[in-house]
Write a protein that holds these residues in place. Structure first.
Motif, PDB file in Angstrom:
ATOM      1  N   GLY A  13      33.879  35.624  40.834  1.00  0.00           N
ATOM      2  CA  GLY A  13      35.342  34.805  40.626  1.00  0.00           C
ATOM      3  C   GLY A  13      35.767  35.697  39.757  1.00  0.00           C
ATOM      4  N   SER A  14      37.035  36.263  40.104  1.00  0.00           N
ATOM      5  CA  SER A  14      38.010  37.154  39.344  1.00  0.00           C
ATOM      6  C   SER A  14      39.384  36.913  40.098  1.00  0.00           C
ATOM      7  CB  SER A  14      37.490  38.564  39.659  1.00  0.00           C
ATOM      8  OG  SER A  14      38.467  39.476  38.826  1.00  0.00           O
ATOM      9  N   LEU A  15      40.488  37.020  38.772  1.00  0.00           N
ATOM     10  CA  LEU A  15      41.713  37.201  39.272  1.00  0.00           C
ATOM     11  C   LEU A  15      42.234  38.666  39.396  1.00  0.00           C
ATOM     12  CD1 LEU A  15      42.770  34.023  37.212  1.00  0.00           C
ATOM     13  CD2 LEU A  15      42.626  34.099  39.492  1.00  0.00           C
ATOM     14  N   ALA A  16      41.659  39.548  39.183  1.00  0.00           N
ATOM     15  CA  ALA A  16      41.813  41.014  39.050  1.00  0.00           C
ATOM     16  C   ALA A  16      42.343  41.342  40.295  1.00  0.00           C
ATOM     17  CB  ALA A  16      40.670  41.892  38.509  1.00  0.00           C
ATOM     18  N   GLY A  17      43.641  42.099  40.322  1.00  0.00           N
ATOM     19  CA  GLY A  17      44.077  42.684  41.703  1.00  0.00           C
ATOM     20  C   GLY A  17      44.741  41.614  42.585  1.00  0.00           C
ATOM     21  N   ARG A  18      44.987  40.375  41.968  1.00  0.00           N
ATOM     22  CA  ARG A  18      45.801  39.581  42.983  1.00  0.00           C
ATOM     23  C   ARG A  18      47.152  39.975  43.238  1.00  0.00           C
ATOM     24  NH1 ARG A  18      40.916  39.574  43.596  1.00  0.00           N
ATOM     25  NH2 ARG A  18      39.513  37.592  43.820  1.00  0.00           N
ATOM     26  N   LEU A  44      42.166  27.411  33.647  1.00  0.00           N
ATOM     27  CA  LEU A  44      42.057  28.766  34.140  1.00  0.00           C
ATOM     28  C   LEU A  44      42.986  29.678  33.504  1.00  0.00           C
ATOM     29  CD1 LEU A  44      40.412  29.859  36.186  1.00  0.00           C
ATOM     30  CD2 LEU A  44      41.989  29.468  37.882  1.00  0.00           C
ATOM     31  N   THR A  45      44.263  29.454  33.228  1.00  0.00           N
ATOM     32  CA  THR A  45      45.122  30.375  32.468  1.00  0.00           C
ATOM     33  C   THR A  45      44.637  30.711  31.034  1.00  0.00           C
ATOM     34  OG1 THR A  45      46.586  28.587  31.634  1.00  0.00           O
ATOM     35  CG2 THR A  45      47.168  29.815  33.760  1.00  0.00           C
ATOM     36  N   VAL A  46      44.289  29.799  30.502  1.00  0.00           N
ATOM     37  CA  VAL A  46      43.445  30.028  29.042  1.00  0.00           C
ATOM     38  C   VAL A  46      42.207  30.704  29.300  1.00  0.00           C
ATOM     39  CG1 VAL A  46      42.477  28.972  27.034  1.00  0.00           C
ATOM     40  CG2 VAL A  46      44.420  28.026  27.920  1.00  0.00           C
ATOM     41  N   SER A  47      41.306  30.559  30.303  1.00  0.00           N
ATOM     42  CA  SER A  47      40.282  31.243  30.529  1.00  0.00           C
ATOM     43  C   SER A  47      40.559  32.769  30.891  1.00  0.00           C
ATOM     44  CB  SER A  47      39.390  30.577  31.660  1.00  0.00           C
ATOM     45  OG  SER A  47      38.984  29.464  31.194  1.00  0.00           O
ATOM     46  N   ASP A  48      41.536  32.882  31.620  1.00  0.00           N
ATOM     47  CA  ASP A  48      42.033  34.189  32.055  1.00  0.00           C
ATOM     48  C   ASP A  48      42.273  35.180  30.834  1.00  0.00           C
ATOM     49  OD1 ASP A  48      42.193  36.395  33.817  1.00  0.00           O
ATOM     50  OD2 ASP A  48      44.448  35.885  34.354  1.00  0.00           O
ATOM     51  N   PRO A  83      35.329  39.114  34.226  1.00  0.00           N
ATOM     52  CA  PRO A  83      35.892  38.148  35.266  1.00  0.00           C
ATOM     53  C   PRO A  83      36.055  36.977  34.854  1.00  0.00           C
ATOM     54  CG  PRO A  83      34.072  39.800  36.280  1.00  0.00           C
ATOM     55  CD  PRO A  83      34.239  39.784  34.677  1.00  0.00           C
ATOM     56  N   VAL A  84      37.283  36.213  35.337  1.00  0.00           N
ATOM     57  CA  VAL A  84      37.446  34.772  34.897  1.00  0.00           C
ATOM     58  C   VAL A  84      36.361  33.983  35.101  1.00  0.00           C
ATOM     59  CG1 VAL A  84      38.899  34.097  36.654  1.00  0.00           C
ATOM     60  CG2 VAL A  84      39.346  33.104  34.417  1.00  0.00           C
ATOM     61  N   THR A 106      34.743  30.692  32.511  1.00  0.00           N
ATOM     62  CA  THR A 106      34.680  29.439  32.981  1.00  0.00           C
ATOM     63  C   THR A 106      33.064  28.802  33.125  1.00  0.00           C
ATOM     64  OG1 THR A 106      34.819  30.009  35.284  1.00  0.00           O
ATOM     65  CG2 THR A 106      36.856  29.358  34.295  1.00  0.00           C
ATOM     66  N   GLY A 107      32.409  29.861  33.491  1.00  0.00           N
ATOM     67  CA  GLY A 107      30.746  29.397  33.645  1.00  0.00           C
ATOM     68  C   GLY A 107      30.403  29.268  32.168  1.00  0.00           C
ATOM     69  N   LEU A 108      30.509  30.090  31.260  1.00  0.00           N
ATOM     70  CA  LEU A 108      30.019  29.964  30.030  1.00  0.00           C
ATOM     71  C   LEU A 108      30.391  28.524  29.346  1.00  0.00           C
ATOM     72  CD1 LEU A 108      30.671  33.574  28.390  1.00  0.00           C
ATOM     73  CD2 LEU A 108      28.202  32.078  28.853  1.00  0.00           C
ATOM     74  N   VAL A 109      31.796  28.367  29.365  1.00  0.00           N
ATOM     75  CA  VAL A 109      32.771  27.222  29.054  1.00  0.00           C
ATOM     76  C   VAL A 109      31.898  25.636  29.787  1.00  0.00           C
ATOM     77  CG1 VAL A 109      34.666  25.876  28.419  1.00  0.00           C
ATOM     78  CG2 VAL A 109      34.288  28.155  28.157  1.00  0.00           C
TER      79      VAL A 109
END
Length: 358
Positions: A209-214, A315-319, A332-333, A337-340
């Motif tokens: 799960g990642s926002l990189a390259g979006r 999600l913005t805070v996690s990113d 990766p975000v 989110t998985g840790l939290v």
């Protein structure tokens, strides 16, 4: 717009919703605390989006970000912000909002705080669909997104059919979802064992799960999905609150329970799969966001709108944390989110056990 002065007692003696009289004879009932929390979450999400846009190897101040978004920035800032960073932030906001609203719907329908797409297996269904396209058909990014969408919808349909027995019971839905998740995880692991090294690497990046390259190619389909499904769910939020009281009470109040439940679940599954297609399976946002919003608003149920706003903020805070909190190593975000979310899930299970609900 006027608000009546006489307070009405709501849940546990607190002031309840007050009618808002709009032009044209339209009257809405709004909980002031929920409205205030929603405005605060929206403001924080937008502020965090501005900070996130300015975050990266080339730092840009918040004022320069705002000025560039308004069309008054330098050519360099315009390229960095509008072409490179803005699509990623918009995907983060939309994915978080979609998962938060979907989680609120499932928790209300199942009347269970564990009733989220993470637990029910819809994210794993999207993962299976994406991996089939990656490993077996060597598909492009667009084909992977389509495979994730189809996989999530098929998983949602199977879970609904297996859980249906003269209606949908909350705990039966959760138990069937947990079983479906276990089976889908086994399928994912099997597919990974059949993959070549390059395909396995690509699959693992997607599964994290990642926002990189979006870019804008992910923004527009997700925006269109949210634009259609958000009003549909919000327009039935009253029926959703009534369903939380139980099927018998909902029938007595004139709600077509199964029809409404099926429609809302279908919309929530579409939101979940669209979010997974855009960013991969981002875990625990759908589980945590509605519950956190419910505690802030002190409402008896999970609100779809406040759940969506909380999801966008989470999600913005996690990113931001994935880019800044670990030094030069950007995670990766989905890892953040998985840790939290794992910590939150343990806390939720302990709380529910102490309350005698599990």
């Amino acid at each position: 717009m006027t608000v009546t002065d006489t307070p009405r007692k709501g849940h546990r003696g607190r002031p309840g919703p007050r009618p808002l009289h709009l032009p044209g004879g339209i009257s809405l009932r709004v909980e002031r605390r929920a409205l205030g929390v929603g405005v605060l979450l929206l403001a924080l999400s937008l502020a965090m989006a501005v900070v996130l846009i300015g975050t990266g190897d080339f730092q840009i101040g918040p004022w320069d970000v705002v000025r560039t978004l308004l069309g008054n920035g330098t050519p360099a800032h315009d390229f960095i912000i509008n072409d490179l960073r803005l699509p990623r932030v918009l995907v983060a906001l939309l994915v978080g909002a979609a998962l938060g609203m979907a989680g609120a719907v499932f928790q209300s329908v199942s009347r269970n705080p564990l009733g989220s797409p993470d637990v029910l297996g819809f994210g794993y269904g999207s993962a299976v669909g994406a991996l089939v396209v990656i490993i077996l058909f060597h598909g492009s990014a667009g084909q992977v997104a389509a495979g994730a969408l189809v996989g999530g919808l098929v998983a949602g349909l199977l879970v609904y059919l297996l859980a249906y027995k003269q209606g949908i019971h909350g705990y039966r839905l959760v138990l069937v979802g947990i079983g479906a998740s276990a089976m889908l995880i086994a399928v994912i692991q099997y597919l990974l064992t059949k993959a070549q090294l390059t395909e396995a690497t690509r699959a693992m990046v997607w599964l994290t799960g990642s926002l990189a390259g979006r870019d804008w190619a992910q923004v527009w389909p997700l925006l269109a999905t949210c634009a259609v499904l958000f009003p549909l769910i919000l327009g039935r939020s009253r029926a959703l609150r009534v369903i939380e009281m139980g099927d018998d009470a909902a029938y007595a109040l004139g709600v077509r329970v199964e029809r409404t439940r099926l429609l809302l679940m279908a919309a929530a599954i579409l939101l979940t799969t669209a979010a997974s297609a855009a960013a991969g399976p981002i875990s625990f946002v759908a589980l945590a966001a509605p519950q956190l919003a419910r505690r802030l608003t002190r409402s008896p149920g999970a609100g779809p709108l406040t759940g969506a706003l909380m999801g966008a903020l989470l999600l913005t805070v996690s990113d931001w944390a994935s880019q800044r909190a670990f030094g030069a190593d950007q995670l990766p975000v989905g890892v953040v989110t998985g840790l939290v979310g794992g910590v939150y899930l343990l806390w939720l299970l302990v709380t529910e056990r102490k309350a005698g609900r599990i």
